[in-house]
Design a protein around this motif. Sequence first.
Motif, PDB file in Angstrom:
ATOM      1  N   UNK A 145      -6.241 -33.773 -43.514  1.00 28.30           N
ATOM      2  CA  UNK A 145      -6.752 -32.423 -43.805  1.00 28.30           C
ATOM      3  C   UNK A 145      -7.252 -32.325 -45.230  1.00 28.30           C
ATOM      4  N   UNK A 146      -6.527 -32.925 -46.163  1.00 28.15           N
ATOM      5  CA  UNK A 146      -6.889 -32.794 -47.571  1.00 28.15           C
ATOM      6  C   UNK A 146      -8.018 -33.717 -48.010  1.00 28.15           C
ATOM      7  N   UNK A 147      -8.072 -34.922 -47.432  1.00 30.09           N
ATOM      8  CA  UNK A 147      -9.020 -35.912 -47.933  1.00 30.09           C
ATOM      9  C   UNK A 147     -10.109 -36.280 -46.936  1.00 30.09           C
ATOM     10  N   UNK A 148     -10.106 -35.639 -45.773  1.00 30.37           N
ATOM     11  CA  UNK A 148     -11.146 -35.876 -44.789  1.00 30.37           C
ATOM     12  C   UNK A 148     -10.791 -36.977 -43.813  1.00 30.37           C
ATOM     13  N   UNK A 149     -11.552 -37.041 -42.720  1.00 27.80           N
ATOM     14  CA  UNK A 149     -11.247 -38.014 -41.664  1.00 27.80           C
ATOM     15  C   UNK A 149     -11.500 -39.467 -42.070  1.00 27.80           C
ATOM     16  N   UNK A 150     -12.289 -39.693 -43.087  1.00 27.69           N
ATOM     17  CA  UNK A 150     -12.594 -41.060 -43.521  1.00 27.69           C
ATOM     18  C   UNK A 150     -11.384 -41.730 -44.162  1.00 27.69           C
ATOM     19  N   UNK A 151     -10.399 -40.938 -44.531  1.00 29.79           N
ATOM     20  CA  UNK A 151      -9.197 -41.500 -45.147  1.00 29.79           C
ATOM     21  C   UNK A 151      -9.350 -41.640 -46.658  1.00 29.79           C
ATOM     22  N   UNK A 152      -8.458 -42.406 -47.212  1.00 28.03           N
ATOM     23  CA  UNK A 152      -8.422 -42.591 -48.662  1.00 28.03           C
ATOM     24  C   UNK A 152      -9.269 -43.813 -49.031  1.00 28.03           C
ATOM     25  N   UNK A 153     -10.269 -43.600 -49.845  1.00 28.51           N
ATOM     26  CA  UNK A 153     -11.231 -44.657 -50.132  1.00 28.51           C
ATOM     27  C   UNK A 153     -10.983 -45.370 -51.461  1.00 28.51           C
ATOM     28  N   UNK A 154     -10.231 -44.755 -52.346  1.00 28.41           N
ATOM     29  CA  UNK A 154     -10.030 -45.380 -53.658  1.00 28.41           C
ATOM     30  C   UNK A 154      -8.555 -45.328 -54.052  1.00 28.41           C
ATOM     31  N   UNK A 155      -8.220 -46.116 -55.034  1.00 29.99           N
ATOM     32  CA  UNK A 155      -6.853 -46.126 -55.543  1.00 29.99           C
ATOM     33  C   UNK A 155      -6.488 -44.759 -56.122  1.00 29.99           C
ATOM     34  N   UNK A 156      -7.448 -44.114 -56.776  1.00 28.01           N
ATOM     35  CA  UNK A 156      -7.198 -42.783 -57.342  1.00 28.01           C
ATOM     36  C   UNK A 156      -6.866 -41.778 -56.239  1.00 28.01           C
ATOM     37  N   UNK A 157      -7.581 -41.853 -55.121  1.00 25.66           N
ATOM     38  CA  UNK A 157      -7.292 -40.960 -53.993  1.00 25.66           C
ATOM     39  C   UNK A 157      -5.917 -41.247 -53.409  1.00 25.66           C
ATOM     40  N   UNK A 158      -5.556 -42.535 -53.320  1.00 27.56           N
ATOM     41  CA  UNK A 158      -4.230 -42.897 -52.797  1.00 27.56           C
ATOM     42  C   UNK A 158      -3.130 -42.334 -53.692  1.00 27.56           C
ATOM     43  N   UNK A 159      -3.330 -42.415 -54.988  1.00 27.60           N
ATOM     44  CA  UNK A 159      -2.335 -41.873 -55.929  1.00 27.60           C
ATOM     45  C   UNK A 159      -2.225 -40.358 -55.798  1.00 27.60           C
ATOM     46  N   UNK A 160      -3.374 -39.708 -55.689  1.00 32.31           N
ATOM     47  CA  UNK A 160      -3.358 -38.249 -55.501  1.00 32.31           C
ATOM     48  C   UNK A 160      -2.631 -37.874 -54.223  1.00 32.31           C
ATOM     49  N   UNK A 161      -2.913 -38.600 -53.155  1.00 34.40           N
ATOM     50  CA  UNK A 161      -2.272 -38.323 -51.870  1.00 34.40           C
ATOM     51  C   UNK A 161      -0.770 -38.572 -51.961  1.00 34.40           C
ATOM     52  N   UNK A 162      -0.374 -39.654 -52.613  1.00 37.22           N
ATOM     53  CA  UNK A 162       1.054 -39.963 -52.760  1.00 37.22           C
ATOM     54  C   UNK A 162       1.754 -38.872 -53.562  1.00 37.22           C
ATOM     55  N   UNK A 163       1.125 -38.408 -54.623  1.00 36.39           N
ATOM     56  CA  UNK A 163       1.705 -37.314 -55.428  1.00 36.39           C
ATOM     57  C   UNK A 163       1.849 -36.049 -54.596  1.00 36.39           C
ATOM     58  N   UNK A 175       5.254 -41.691 -47.016  1.00 37.95           N
ATOM     59  CA  UNK A 175       4.222 -41.654 -48.057  1.00 37.95           C
ATOM     60  C   UNK A 175       3.428 -42.959 -48.056  1.00 37.95           C
ATOM     61  N   UNK A 176       4.135 -44.078 -47.973  1.00 35.89           N
ATOM     62  CA  UNK A 176       3.442 -45.378 -47.969  1.00 35.89           C
ATOM     63  C   UNK A 176       2.496 -45.503 -46.786  1.00 35.89           C
ATOM     64  N   UNK A 177       2.955 -45.148 -45.610  1.00 34.63           N
ATOM     65  CA  UNK A 177       2.105 -45.268 -44.417  1.00 34.63           C
ATOM     66  C   UNK A 177       0.922 -44.310 -44.471  1.00 34.63           C
ATOM     67  N   UNK A 178       1.158 -43.095 -44.915  1.00 33.04           N
ATOM     68  CA  UNK A 178       0.085 -42.100 -44.951  1.00 33.04           C
ATOM     69  C   UNK A 178      -0.964 -42.434 -46.013  1.00 33.04           C
ATOM     70  N   UNK A 179      -0.576 -43.085 -47.089  1.00 34.49           N
ATOM     71  CA  UNK A 179      -1.538 -43.407 -48.147  1.00 34.49           C
ATOM     72  C   UNK A 179      -2.318 -44.694 -47.831  1.00 34.49           C
ATOM     73  N   UNK A 180      -2.009 -45.350 -46.738  1.00 32.67           N
ATOM     74  CA  UNK A 180      -2.786 -46.522 -46.300  1.00 32.67           C
ATOM     75  C   UNK A 180      -3.953 -46.114 -45.407  1.00 32.67           C
ATOM     76  N   UNK A 181      -4.074 -44.827 -45.125  1.00 32.56           N
ATOM     77  CA  UNK A 181      -5.159 -44.355 -44.263  1.00 32.56           C
ATOM     78  C   UNK A 181      -6.513 -44.795 -44.814  1.00 32.56           C
TER      79      UNK A 181
END
Length: 185
Positions: A145-163, A175-181
């Motif tokens: 919902x927050x980052x779109x259906x394409x998932x997390x494309x960069x390390x910065x996005x993964x960090x934001x999602x993890x936070x 958190x680990x599984x969801x940030x691998x999207x």
Amino acid sequence: MSGWGHKRRNTVGQDAHEDGEDGSSPSSPAAEGKRGRQPLTPLQRALALLTRREHSRRELARKLVERGVEAAEAEAVVERLAGEGWQDDRRYAELVVRSRVSGGYGPRRIRAELSQQGLEADLISEAMDGFDGDWTETACDLVRRRFGPAGLQSLAQRRKAADLLFRRGFEGDAIQRATRLGAED
């Protein structure tokens, strides 16, 4: 054109004030404003709060005290309402779990909120066990919902999602599984 103290003509042709001496309407008791009502009893105040939404025992007693009810009387009213089924901590806990899960919150945050409301540990565990979903999937849905259906494309996005997931109260494995999207695609 009506206002405070505005004069109007009555049917007999005499000037009459719309409002009485105390600011209430002289016409009928049904037309009285809040000033003409009797103050609510502690029981009525508690019921008014419960008709708006569920409350935990602690929260309901606190709100009654904030509204001028003596602490002992507030506790007695809450006890009576719980005995009659108007207030139920189990029902409150289940409602909070459903509501917070649908809002994208994780188990740690929900447990903390329920604990803060004064619920016993066994009630909290029972309500949390009643959640039949998957916490990892809930975390993944929030990331989508927050980052779109394409998932997390960069390390910065993964960090934001993890936070975000950490602040929302998700466990480390979710958190680990969801940030691998998007990373494995």
